[in-house]
Design a protein around this motif. Structure first.
Motif, short mmCIF file in Angstrom:
data_model
loop_
_atom_site.label_atom_id
_atom_site.label_comp_id
_atom_site.label_asym_id
_atom_site.label_seq_id
_atom_site.Cartn_x
_atom_site.Cartn_y
_atom_site.Cartn_z
N VAL A 36 0.85 -1.21 0.00
CA VAL A 36 0.00 0.00 0.00
C VAL A 36 0.88 1.25 0.00
N HIS A 37 1.99 1.22 0.73
CA HIS A 37 2.89 2.36 0.73
C HIS A 37 3.45 2.62 -0.68
N GLN A 38 3.83 1.56 -1.38
CA GLN A 38 4.32 1.72 -2.76
C GLN A 38 3.26 2.34 -3.66
N VAL A 39 2.03 1.86 -3.51
CA VAL A 39 0.93 2.38 -4.34
C VAL A 39 0.65 3.84 -3.98
N PHE A 40 0.62 4.14 -2.69
CA PHE A 40 0.37 5.52 -2.26
C PHE A 40 1.43 6.45 -2.83
N THR A 41 2.68 6.03 -2.76
CA THR A 41 3.76 6.86 -3.28
C THR A 41 3.62 7.07 -4.78
N ALA A 42 3.35 6.00 -5.52
CA ALA A 42 3.21 6.11 -6.98
C ALA A 42 1.99 6.95 -7.35
N ALA A 43 0.86 6.70 -6.71
CA ALA A 43 -0.35 7.46 -7.01
C ALA A 43 -0.18 8.91 -6.60
N TYR A 65 0.70 19.29 -0.81
CA TYR A 65 1.79 18.40 -0.40
C TYR A 65 2.28 17.59 -1.59
N ASN A 66 3.41 16.91 -1.38
CA ASN A 66 4.02 16.10 -2.41
C ASN A 66 4.59 14.85 -1.78
N VAL A 67 4.99 13.89 -2.60
CA VAL A 67 5.58 12.63 -2.14
C VAL A 67 6.85 12.37 -2.93
N ASP A 71 10.82 6.01 -4.29
CA ASP A 71 11.96 5.31 -3.69
C ASP A 71 13.26 5.73 -4.37
N ALA A 72 13.23 5.88 -5.69
CA ALA A 72 14.43 6.27 -6.44
C ALA A 72 14.88 7.68 -6.07
N GLU A 73 13.93 8.59 -5.81
CA GLU A 73 14.31 9.95 -5.42
C GLU A 73 14.88 9.97 -4.00
N TRP A 74 14.32 9.15 -3.13
CA TRP A 74 14.76 9.16 -1.73
C TRP A 74 16.12 8.48 -1.54
N ALA A 75 16.41 7.45 -2.30
CA ALA A 75 17.62 6.65 -2.08
C ALA A 75 18.90 7.47 -1.94
N PRO A 76 19.22 8.37 -2.86
CA PRO A 76 20.48 9.12 -2.69
C PRO A 76 20.42 10.11 -1.53
N LEU A 77 19.24 10.58 -1.19
CA LEU A 77 19.10 11.51 -0.07
C LEU A 77 19.26 10.80 1.27
N ALA A 78 18.83 9.56 1.33
CA ALA A 78 18.92 8.78 2.57
C ALA A 78 20.37 8.45 2.90
N GLU A 79 21.19 8.23 1.88
CA GLU A 79 22.57 7.83 2.09
C GLU A 79 23.39 8.88 2.83
N SER A 80 23.20 10.14 2.47
CA SER A 80 24.05 11.19 3.03
C SER A 80 23.30 12.16 3.93
N ARG A 133 20.44 13.47 7.05
CA ARG A 133 20.21 13.33 8.48
C ARG A 133 18.78 12.90 8.81
N HIS A 134 17.80 13.27 7.99
CA HIS A 134 16.40 13.05 8.33
C HIS A 134 15.86 11.72 7.79
N GLU A 135 14.86 11.19 8.48
CA GLU A 135 14.13 10.02 8.02
C GLU A 135 13.14 10.46 6.94
N ARG A 136 12.77 9.54 6.09
CA ARG A 136 11.79 9.82 5.04
C ARG A 136 10.41 10.02 5.64
N LYS A 137 9.68 10.99 5.11
CA LYS A 137 8.30 11.24 5.51
C LYS A 137 7.37 10.60 4.49
N VAL A 138 6.15 10.34 4.92
CA VAL A 138 5.15 9.81 3.99
C VAL A 138 4.76 10.90 3.01
N VAL A 139 4.54 12.12 3.50
CA VAL A 139 4.21 13.26 2.64
C VAL A 139 5.06 14.45 3.07
#
Length: 160
Positions: free
Chosen positions: A56-63, A85-87, A90-99, A101-107
């Motif tokens: 459901v998270h994958q679908v929510f993100t894509a939709a 708001y925006n979402v 996974d591909a956009e978040w991946a490089p940001l997560a590596e370097s 400080r913050h955890e990913r938000k749902v929105v």
């Protein structure tokens, strides 16, 4: 001049993805309703619940991304917050997560004043090693990631 050649018609290649997305969303909604009816009477293990949550998270993100790119997304907020708001994918978040400080938000809610003119903006990630912040900026026609230095107001030493 044929109807296809009319100057105000969108280019053919712009219409195809729109029609395909609308068709896919209609089919998907029908299938999800049917599966949800079955799921409502099924006995689920903890692993099943986690699998459904992840899907459901994958679908929510894509939709959400499709909605954000096509029409913008809005939610009910207090009068002091912009409702847009925006979402992130996974591909956009991946490089940001590596370097970052913050955890990913749902929105990512727009952090500007309600009723503001122009594009919406939300802080996405702090890159401590680079002393930079990543923001997402969007309107109904475009979306971009912008890397900026931290706000000087947040960095200034308070008055003694």
């Amino acid at each position: 001049m044929t109807h296809q050649d009319a100057p105000n018609d969108p280019p053919h290649d712009a219409v195809a993805p729109v029609a395909a997305l609308v068709d896919a969303c209609r089919h998907f909604a029908t299938h999800v309703r049917l599966l949800a009816d079955r799921l409502g009477v099924a006995e689920l293990s903890d692993d099943d619940v986690q699998s459904v949550h992840d899907a459901v998270h994958q679908v929510f993100t894509a939709a959400g991304l499709a909605g954000a790119l096509a029409t913008g997304l809005q939610r009910h907020t207090s009068e002091q917050d912009c409702p847009h708001y925006n979402v992130l994918t996974d591909a956009e978040w991946a490089p940001l997560a590596e370097s970052g400080r913050h955890e990913r938000k749902v929105v990512y809610g727009c952090e500007l004043q309600p009723g503001h003119a122009g594009a919406h903006a939300a802080h996405v990630q702090l890159l401590p090693g680079l002393d930079r912040s990543v923001w997402i900026r969007w309107d109904i026609r475009s979306r971009e990631f912008v890397t900026l230095p931290p706000c000087p107001a947040e960095r200034a030493d308070p008055d003694p």
